[in-house]
Motif scaffolding. Structure first.
Motif, short mmCIF file in Angstrom:
data_model
loop_
_atom_site.label_atom_id
_atom_site.label_comp_id
_atom_site.label_asym_id
_atom_site.label_seq_id
_atom_site.Cartn_x
_atom_site.Cartn_y
_atom_site.Cartn_z
N ILE A 32 1.02 -1.04 -0.01
CA ILE A 32 0.04 -0.08 -0.09
C ILE A 32 1.01 1.24 0.21
N ALA A 33 1.94 1.34 0.67
CA ALA A 33 2.88 2.30 0.81
C ALA A 33 3.70 2.47 -0.25
N THR A 34 3.99 1.65 -1.02
CA THR A 34 4.49 1.47 -2.38
C THR A 34 3.75 2.12 -3.42
N ALA A 35 2.53 1.69 -3.31
CA ALA A 35 1.55 2.28 -4.21
C ALA A 35 1.24 3.78 -4.17
N VAL A 36 1.00 4.36 -2.92
CA VAL A 36 0.88 5.66 -2.43
C VAL A 36 2.10 6.57 -2.86
#
Length: 219
Positions: free
Chosen positions: A41-45
């Motif tokens: 999720i952090a990578t996508a953000v």
């Protein structure tokens, strides 16, 4: 009104977690699995934020799709919904947020549903094997994501949409949806192979079950 939209988004985010917890309830998910999802999720953000200067040219949906393929449809749904929600703290929360959450979640869910077994071997993402996933990325972003998000635009324009309204909105959004779909295709070509391999290695190293162990030898 923005507070109401934020509250609705938070409620949708909580509901998005329900399939994930139902899926793993029987086998008591380990903290390492939750950490892996949080990292995705952090990578996508971060991926969405890194390309903030180029409208619609973002890797976020490519990462959501890869998450669904690697970890399954429930995880794909969760990563998609939460990536949209969290990244909108940077890009702006509003009545469009729930539509983006549902749209991204749908793309991640379908990716896991259609391709998790097919790509059970992370190191097999090469040659012709990459084409189905890349094609899915472009098609799902253009038709599925674009269709759901553009519903918000239609509803914002009028409370009584007509066929002319729908045609006008989707026609105006055609360029932006094409750019978004093209970016997703490009980032899938670049990221899918390495990310699937890394995720698979993490799963093997830490003993995470993928649900595909029995299907690997059949590929």
């Amino acid at each position: 009104m923005s507070e109401h939209y934020l509250l609705i988004s938070m409620l949708i985010g909580i509901l998005a977690m329900v399939p994930f917890f139902v899926k793993f309830e029987g086998r008591k998910p380990q903290a390492r699995e939750l950490v892996l999802l949080a990292v995705l999720i952090a990578t996508a953000v971060v991926g969405r934020a890194a390309f903030f200067m180029i409208p619609n040219f973002k890797p976020i949906l490519a990462i959501v799709i890869i998450s669904g393929v690697a970890l399954g449809k429930e995880s794909g749904f969760l990563v998609g919904a939460m990536s949209a929600f969290v990244s909108n703290f940077l890009f702006g929360q509003g009545p469009w947020t729930p539509f983006q959450m549902v749209a991204m979640a749908a793309c991640g869910f379908l990716a896991g549903l259609l391709f998790q077994r097919y790509y059970a071997k992370a190191d097999s993402f090469s040659g012709r094997r990459k084409l189905p996933l890349v094609a899915y990325g472009g098609i799902s972003v253009f038709f599925l994501y674009g269709a759901i998000v553009d519903i918000w635009t239609i509803l914002a324009m009028t409370s009584q949409p007509t066929l002319a309204t729908v045609v006008t909105v989707y026609g105006a959004a055609l360029y932006f949806n094409l750019v978004h779909a093209g970016a997703t295709v490009l980032f899938l070509l670049i990221l899918a192979g390495p990310m699937l391999k890394k995720i698979r290695r993490v799963q093997i190293k830490y003993g995470m079950k993928t649900g595909n162990e029995k299907s690997v030898d059949k590929l």
